[in-house]
Every structure is written in C-alpha cells, then in structure tokens.
Design a protein around this motif. Structure first.
Motif, PDB file in Angstrom:
ATOM      1  N   GLU A  60       0.835  -1.207   0.000  1.00  0.00           N
ATOM      2  CA  GLU A  60       0.000   0.000   0.000  1.00  0.00           C
ATOM      3  C   GLU A  60       0.870   1.257   0.000  1.00  0.00           C
ATOM      4  O   GLU A  60       0.556   2.247  -0.644  1.00  0.00           O
ATOM      5  N   ARG A  61       2.004   1.200   0.741  1.00  0.00           N
ATOM      6  CA  ARG A  61       2.891   2.367   0.797  1.00  0.00           C
ATOM      7  C   ARG A  61       3.633   2.577  -0.504  1.00  0.00           C
ATOM      8  O   ARG A  61       3.800   3.695  -0.946  1.00  0.00           O
ATOM      9  N   SER A  62       4.165   1.500  -1.074  1.00  0.00           N
ATOM     10  CA  SER A  62       4.988   1.604  -2.289  1.00  0.00           C
ATOM     11  C   SER A  62       4.581   0.498  -3.243  1.00  0.00           C
ATOM     12  O   SER A  62       5.182  -0.582  -3.243  1.00  0.00           O
ATOM     13  N   HIS A 377      21.672  -6.505  11.380  1.00  0.00           N
ATOM     14  CA  HIS A 377      22.375  -6.372  10.096  1.00  0.00           C
ATOM     15  C   HIS A 377      22.295  -4.942   9.555  1.00  0.00           C
ATOM     16  O   HIS A 377      21.714  -4.700   8.488  1.00  0.00           O
ATOM     17  N   ASP A 378      22.859  -4.012  10.286  1.00  0.00           N
ATOM     18  CA  ASP A 378      22.934  -2.587   9.881  1.00  0.00           C
ATOM     19  C   ASP A 378      21.572  -1.986   9.584  1.00  0.00           C
ATOM     20  O   ASP A 378      21.444  -1.162   8.674  1.00  0.00           O
ATOM     21  N   GLY A 379      20.562  -2.400  10.304  1.00  0.00           N
ATOM     22  CA  GLY A 379      19.241  -1.808  10.089  1.00  0.00           C
ATOM     23  C   GLY A 379      18.537  -2.319   8.846  1.00  0.00           C
ATOM     24  O   GLY A 379      17.481  -1.808   8.480  1.00  0.00           O
ATOM     25  N   ARG A 380      19.082  -3.362   8.209  1.00  0.00           N
ATOM     26  CA  ARG A 380      18.410  -3.883   7.006  1.00  0.00           C
ATOM     27  C   ARG A 380      17.388  -4.975   7.341  1.00  0.00           C
ATOM     28  O   ARG A 380      16.626  -5.411   6.480  1.00  0.00           O
ATOM     29  N   VAL A 381      17.409  -5.443   8.589  1.00  0.00           N
ATOM     30  CA  VAL A 381      16.430  -6.436   9.056  1.00  0.00           C
ATOM     31  C   VAL A 381      15.714  -5.832  10.257  1.00  0.00           C
ATOM     32  O   VAL A 381      16.353  -5.286  11.153  1.00  0.00           O
ATOM     33  N   VAL A 401       5.291  -0.590  12.408  1.00  0.00           N
ATOM     34  CA  VAL A 401       6.555  -0.117  12.993  1.00  0.00           C
ATOM     35  C   VAL A 401       7.739  -0.843  12.354  1.00  0.00           C
ATOM     36  O   VAL A 401       8.765  -0.227  12.054  1.00  0.00           O
ATOM     37  N   ALA A 402       7.595  -2.151  12.131  1.00  0.00           N
ATOM     38  CA  ALA A 402       8.699  -2.908  11.516  1.00  0.00           C
ATOM     39  C   ALA A 402       9.041  -2.318  10.150  1.00  0.00           C
ATOM     40  O   ALA A 402      10.221  -2.220   9.780  1.00  0.00           O
ATOM     41  N   LEU A 403       8.029  -1.902   9.404  1.00  0.00           N
ATOM     42  CA  LEU A 403       8.287  -1.269   8.094  1.00  0.00           C
ATOM     43  C   LEU A 403       8.921   0.106   8.278  1.00  0.00           C
ATOM     44  O   LEU A 403       9.857   0.469   7.557  1.00  0.00           O
ATOM     45  N   ASP A 404       8.429   0.877   9.251  1.00  0.00           N
ATOM     46  CA  ASP A 404       9.025   2.201   9.500  1.00  0.00           C
ATOM     47  C   ASP A 404      10.507   2.068   9.853  1.00  0.00           C
ATOM     48  O   ASP A 404      11.324   2.893   9.457  1.00  0.00           O
ATOM     49  N   LEU A 405      10.850   1.039  10.613  1.00  0.00           N
ATOM     50  CA  LEU A 405      12.249   0.846  11.003  1.00  0.00           C
ATOM     51  C   LEU A 405      13.144   0.670   9.772  1.00  0.00           C
ATOM     52  O   LEU A 405      14.307   1.053   9.773  1.00  0.00           O
ATOM     53  N   LEU A 406      12.576   0.089   8.713  1.00  0.00           N
ATOM     54  CA  LEU A 406      13.363  -0.127   7.491  1.00  0.00           C
ATOM     55  C   LEU A 406      13.323   1.067   6.547  1.00  0.00           C
ATOM     56  O   LEU A 406      14.293   1.356   5.853  1.00  0.00           O
ATOM     57  N   ASP A 407      12.157   1.737   6.518  1.00  0.00           N
ATOM     58  CA  ASP A 407      11.871   2.674   5.424  1.00  0.00           C
ATOM     59  C   ASP A 407      11.821   4.133   5.794  1.00  0.00           C
ATOM     60  O   ASP A 407      11.951   4.990   4.945  1.00  0.00           O
ATOM     61  N   ASP A 408      11.468   4.412   7.045  1.00  0.00           N
ATOM     62  CA  ASP A 408      11.036   5.771   7.350  1.00  0.00           C
ATOM     63  C   ASP A 408      11.625   6.248   8.673  1.00  0.00           C
ATOM     64  O   ASP A 408      10.936   6.317   9.691  1.00  0.00           O
ATOM     65  N   PRO A 409      12.912   6.615   8.663  1.00  0.00           N
ATOM     66  CA  PRO A 409      13.553   7.008   9.920  1.00  0.00           C
ATOM     67  C   PRO A 409      12.880   8.211  10.577  1.00  0.00           C
ATOM     68  O   PRO A 409      13.029   8.424  11.779  1.00  0.00           O
ATOM     69  N   ALA A 410      12.103   8.977   9.792  1.00  0.00           N
ATOM     70  CA  ALA A 410      11.457  10.168  10.374  1.00  0.00           C
ATOM     71  C   ALA A 410      10.114   9.831  11.030  1.00  0.00           C
ATOM     72  O   ALA A 410       9.453  10.720  11.581  1.00  0.00           O
ATOM     73  N   SER A 411       9.698   8.573  10.976  1.00  0.00           N
ATOM     74  CA  SER A 411       8.383   8.211  11.522  1.00  0.00           C
ATOM     75  C   SER A 411       8.266   8.597  12.990  1.00  0.00           C
ATOM     76  O   SER A 411       9.151   8.307  13.796  1.00  0.00           O
TER      77      SER A 411
END
Ligand SMILES: Cc1cc2nc3c(=O)[nH]c(=O)nc-3n(C[C@H](O)[C@H](O)[C@H](O)COP(=O)(O)OP(=O)(O)OC[C@H]3O[C@@H](n4cnc5c(N)ncnc54)[C@H](O)[C@@H]3O)c2cc1C
Length: 469
Positions: A60-62, A377-381, A401-411
C-alpha cells in the motif's frame, strides 16, 4: 476456579486434536516453496498476522516495490490460526499494563491502538474480507470476591482514560450471561470485537496477492547472511536475496539471537464445543455474544463462534524447558481435562455438551507483555515480536513499525518509548526454566490465596516484569 466434574472426560471423548479455525473443507491450498534464487526488494519471513499485515502495508505504501513473503509451514498455521479471535484495540496488552510500563505516553498509545483498529476495519471493507468480524464488546467477570477489587480499579482507570466500561453486579452480569460462578464484573462496550482468525489471515493473504506480493509456503528460512549488496535468506531448496527483511516469526525462530533473550514461547490451550442448540444457548443467555475473560491471574477466555460453538481457552500457560515448541506439545491432555472441568463448573446448564476440537499454540511472551521491536544487520532487518497473547489487532501496528524501522527514519512512531525501549530480558537456560516455573507456581498460589501476592511476585512487580499469556 476449582471443582472436578464427572462429565469432563466424556465431553472430550470425541474431541479431535485439530485447530477448529483451520479444520475447514474450504481452507485454501498452499503456495509453492522457494526453489532456486529469488531477488526482491523486501522479504517478509513469517505468514502470520505480523507478516501478512507487513506485506499488505508495504505494497500500500509503495506499490512499485517487489515484496516476497515466505512461511515455514502454511499461512496462519501457528498463533495466527490458533487463537481465541479476540480483537482488542489495546496495543499494550490492556490499559493497566500500558499505564504501568509507559505512563508518559499511554494516551498516545491508546490513540494509536484505536486508529489501528479502525484501519483494520477499513482494510476488511477495502479488500472485502469476510472474517465473521463482530463488534461484541467484552465482559470481564469475577468468579471470586477478591477479583472484584481489581475489576473496580480497572473500571476506574478506564474512566480516567475516556473508555466506557460499566461495572456490573452479579445480578446484572448474570442477566447477560448466566453462570453461577459469577460474583460481578464489568462490560466494555467498545474496542473489543471477535473474528475468525484463520479467515482473517487467509483474506489478508488474498489481499496481499492482489497487490502483487509473491508468497511461498513450506519454506523455512534456515539462516540469514548479510552481504554488502543483499541479505541472503537460505531455505531448503533455494535462496532469497533481499534488500531488506521483516522478521515476523513470533517466538518460533532464532534467526536473530536478540529475540531469544526478550521473548519466550509459552503454550496456551483451547477447546471448542459442538454448536449449541437453541435451548442450550437460551439456558446461558449470552445474546450479546460478548468476548469474556475472567479476572483471575490464571484466566479463562471464551466466546461464541459464528456457528454458535463456545471456544474456551487459557488458564494454564505452559513453558517447556529449553523453550520446546515441538508440534507434539500442541496436545496436553491434563490441561484439556482441567479446561473441560472448569467449563462445566462455569456452565453446569450445558452438562452433556461435547467438545469437538482441542489444540495448543505458542504465545510469544515478553516480560512486559507487549510487542518489542528491533533491527539487525545494519538496520536492514527489522522485527516485531512479543505480543503475549494479545496480538490479533496489535500485529498490524507491529508490522507498521517494523516497516518504518526499514523505510522511514522520520516516523513519529520510532520516537516512542514503546518502540525504542526493550523489555527486561529472560535469563538463559537452565535458570530461565527455574525462574518461569517458580513464577507460574507463585501465580497459581496467588489465585488460591485470594489474589495475595507473595514475596516473589512482589519482587517481580517492583522490577516491572512478569509472566503472563
Ligand atoms: C492459543 C492462543 C490464543 C490466543 N488468543 C488471542 C486472542 O484471542 N486475541 C489476541 O489478540 N491474541 C491472541 N493470541 C495471540 C495472537 O495469536 C498472536 O499474538 C499473533 O497471532 C501473532 O502473530 P505473528 O504473525 O506475530 O505470529 P505467528 O502467527 O506465530 O506467525 C509467525 C509465523 O512465522 C513462521 N516462521 C517462523 N520462523 C520461520 C522461519 N525461519 N522461516 C519461515 N517462516 C518462519 C511460522 O511458521 C509462523 O507461521 C493467542 C495466541 C495463542 C497461541
């Protein structure tokens, strides 16, 4: 709740060792397993609610991003397809737990929980998911007078946070649902629904597929390796190379060691009866079809299914040494007998009713009873695990939140203490087993002693940790 019952054993005689929700002729067939090498932008590991909501929200986001979901067994095979189907707006395992662990931000967490529930309902409508979702409200019942204090305190707390919960005396409660064991209770009008969890999960899997998510079942990820260009997930017959990964594996996997320290697998057991006749249903009332839980430490939860069976679960929350999650643990006869005895003590009017299904499932318990997040793993997981028995709705928020951790540091979510802080870790084995069994015994003793908390539980209370389901 005490009391043996002669009919308990015979009521279980025909109960099949199967999960009621998954035992359907129209259950969907399975998707293929991963074969060869697959490349993707986002790999989601786990086909329970967390993984499914992550898949749907990621697309839905991308919409242009490629998303692959892999599941070790089948969609909804574990906690997601085995639960009671109580849908609770709380993302903190109840208001009191939220207030005790996150006093500074509990108002916002309530808002996030309510928004999350609205979003779930909107998604059901948007994707046309028929999951027998019912706005039934909830009843918390006291079966001993000492539990009334806690219920009253809960009603008072709910009032302070603007939730509408009404105190009921025994007579008013028994007019709603008639059990001779009830001495009083409370009714929560909003924020609680019931659902068929398997139908919800399968509906979400269809929604994800309609958005273009590629799904693979019978594909356990055996290891994750971080290369500079990709995270490589190795599966028995193939490999997935992904830019990013959401781990939605509940307490079932050790792919990230940090999860093992914060979350333990606890088995919870459930019975389902045959459908009630009109006369049987009339003998207990329950026309509001509320989701019910009792207020003991070792509590039961129960609800009606769409076809008027009673699902009855809880009480024992069993940890096996070493965190054993072997499939054979899903059957525990002594717990089923105990549950059946308690059922007929609660509803003696239903003498003669038989159980058709019995099963257990793994709850991901954390020491503060609500979801915990992290990255590797450097924020990739990223991962979201530890819902402790109240994850049917909270998993959507966890996935977000799990998606924000990967995609959206400003969340804004990533600034919440709820997201940033970690629960107290469990000690390693063999101490872990000793501590948990000690705590379980102390909890049982507290229920026998009118809720009085002995020194061990008081110590844990002071530390802000506990053991629950
Ligand atoms: C008996 C029981 C009753 C419950 N009742 C309620 C209730 O009434 N209301 C409520 O809100 N909550 C309830 N819960 C809790 C709720 O079911 C869970 O919080 C929720 O389903 C968690 O979803 P999940 O996707 O995180 O985990 P799961 O549903 O366990 O999904 C994790 C998935 O990951 C897969 N997996 C694990 N490791 C790997 C790997 N290495 N590779 C590939 N796949 C992997 C597993 O096979 C599994 O399917 C209950 C739980 C149980 C067990």
């Amino acid at each position: 709740m005490t009391g043996g019952h002669v009919g308990a054993h015979s009521s279980l005689r025909d109960a099949e060792p199967k999960v009621f929700w998954l035992d359907r002729a129209d259950a969907p067939g399975s998707s293929p397993a991963v074969q060869g090498t697959i490349e993707t932008d986002l790999l989601i590991i786990g086909g329970g609610f967390t993984g499914l909501w992550a898949a749907v929200q990621a697309k839905e986001r991308s919409p242009g991003r490629d998303v692959v979901l892999v599941e070790a067994d089948a969609i909804a095979a574990h906690a997601t397809g085995r639960n009671g189907g109580f849908v609770d707006a709380s993302i903190t395992h109840g208001l009191a737990n939220g207030v005790s662990h996150f006093p500074q931000e509990v108002d916002r967490l309530i808002e996030f929980g309510n928004d999350n529930l609205r979003e779930i309902e909107a998604a059901l409508a948007r994707y046309n998911i028929d999951a027998d979702y019912e706005h039934v409200g909830g009843l918390e019942v006291a079966t001993a007078t000492w539990q009334l204090d806690e219920i009253e305190a809960g009603v008072e707390l709910a009032g302070r946070y603007g939730e509408s919960v009404a105190l009921l005396d025994a007579e008013a409660l028994r007019a709603l649902v008639d059990s001779p064991t009830y001495v009083g209770g409370a009714r929560r009008a909003s924020g609680v629904a019931t659902v068929d969890p398997a139908k919800l999960a399968w509906g979400l899997a269809d929604a994800a597929a309609s958005l273009g998510v590629r799904r693979f079942e019978r594909t356990p990820v055996r290891s994750l390796e971080a290369l500079p260009t990709a995270i490589v997930a190795r599966c028995p017959a193939g490999t997935v190379r992904a830019r990013k990964v959401v781990l939605a594996t509940n307490a079932l996997s050790a792919l990230v060691p940090a999860i093992r320290r914060r979350v333990v697998p606890v088995w919870d057991y459930v019975l389902v009866t045959e459908p009630l006749s009109d006369a049987q249903l009339a003998s207990i009332g329950w026309t509001g079809r509320e989701g019910i839980g009792d207020a003991a430490n070792q509590f039961h939860y129960y609800r009606l299914t769409a076809d008027r069976r009673i699902l009855w679960g809880g009480y024992d929350a069993v940890y096996y040494r070493g965190g054993d999650i072997a499939p054979a643990r899903a059957q525990r006869i002594e717990t089923f007998v105990t549950l059946a005895q308690h059922f007929f003590t609660t509803f003696p009017q239903l003498e003669g009713l038989r159980f058709t299904h019995r099963w257990g499932g793994v709850i991901d318990t954390s020491s503060r009873f609500c979801v915990t997040f992290g990255t590797a793993h450097d924020g990739r997981v990223s991962y979201a695990v530890g819902y402790t028995g109240l994850g049917v709705a909270a998993t959507r928020f966890g996935a977000r939140v799990a998606l924000d951790l990967l995609d959206d540091p400003a969340s804004e979510l990533l600034h919440l203490d709820f997201v940033r802080s970690k629960p107290f870790p469990f000690p390693p084995e063999p101490v872990r087993n000793v501590v948990i069994q000690l705590t379980r015994r102390a909890i049982a003793r507290s229920d026998r002693n009118e809720g009085r908390r002995g020194p061990w539980l008081r110590l844990l209370d002071t530390l802000g940790v506990g053991f629950d389901s």
